[in-house]
Design a protein around this motif. Sequence first.
Motif, mmCIF file in Angstrom:
data_model
loop_
_atom_site.group_PDB
_atom_site.id
_atom_site.type_symbol
_atom_site.label_atom_id
_atom_site.label_comp_id
_atom_site.label_asym_id
_atom_site.label_seq_id
_atom_site.Cartn_x
_atom_site.Cartn_y
_atom_site.Cartn_z
ATOM 1 N N PHE A 83 0.858 -1.192 0.000
ATOM 2 C CA PHE A 83 0.000 0.000 0.000
ATOM 3 C C PHE A 83 0.887 1.232 0.000
ATOM 4 C CE2 PHE A 83 -1.816 3.264 2.861
ATOM 5 C CZ PHE A 83 -2.973 3.569 2.185
ATOM 6 N N LYS A 84 0.593 2.183 -0.861
ATOM 7 C CA LYS A 84 1.388 3.407 -0.895
ATOM 8 C C LYS A 84 0.584 4.548 -0.275
ATOM 9 C CE LYS A 84 4.296 6.113 -3.666
ATOM 10 N NZ LYS A 84 4.753 7.119 -3.974
ATOM 11 N N PRO A 85 0.990 4.980 0.920
ATOM 12 C CA PRO A 85 0.272 6.091 1.557
ATOM 13 C C PRO A 85 0.354 7.354 0.685
ATOM 14 C CG PRO A 85 1.829 5.075 3.082
ATOM 15 C CD PRO A 85 2.099 4.513 1.730
ATOM 16 N N ASP A 86 -0.757 8.070 0.607
ATOM 17 C CA ASP A 86 -0.733 9.330 -0.132
ATOM 18 C C ASP A 86 -0.485 10.486 0.837
ATOM 19 O OD1 ASP A 86 -3.196 9.987 1.099
ATOM 20 O OD2 ASP A 86 -4.368 9.407 -0.662
ATOM 21 N N LYS A 87 -0.471 11.692 0.314
ATOM 22 C CA LYS A 87 -0.131 12.841 1.168
ATOM 23 C C LYS A 87 -1.136 13.033 2.291
ATOM 24 C CE LYS A 87 -2.202 16.465 -1.682
ATOM 25 N NZ LYS A 87 -1.932 17.699 -2.424
ATOM 26 N N TYR A 88 -2.394 12.670 2.068
ATOM 27 C CA TYR A 88 -3.392 12.832 3.116
ATOM 28 C C TYR A 88 -3.209 11.803 4.231
ATOM 29 C CZ TYR A 88 -5.361 15.944 -0.326
ATOM 30 O OH TYR A 88 -5.526 16.954 -1.225
#
Length: 109
Positions: A83-88
Amino acid sequence: MVAIKSLLVFILAGLCEIGGGYLVWLWLKEDKPVWYGIVGGIILALYGVVVTLQPAGFGRVYATYGGIFIVMALIWAWQVDGFKPDKYDLIGAAIALVGVCIIYYAPRQ
């Protein structure tokens, strides 16, 4: 030194809760053998013991652990599940971490 020790205890507790929960998840959702669930349950019980190593009271410890859990869960998802965390995700985790550090580590009279 006390802050470093407590952070290490929080991290160990997080590894127990997330790792144990992940094994139960794999057992129930990914059709892994039952021993995944058994080992996961044992590790989850160990989490309940590890978290008691904190010197503060129950409410403050669990409130703080919640924020640390958020960060650790995102790291686990990124490293284990791809899973790639996004900026939020990152902004929310940073806000939670700052908040719990204030709750737990702020000097009190």
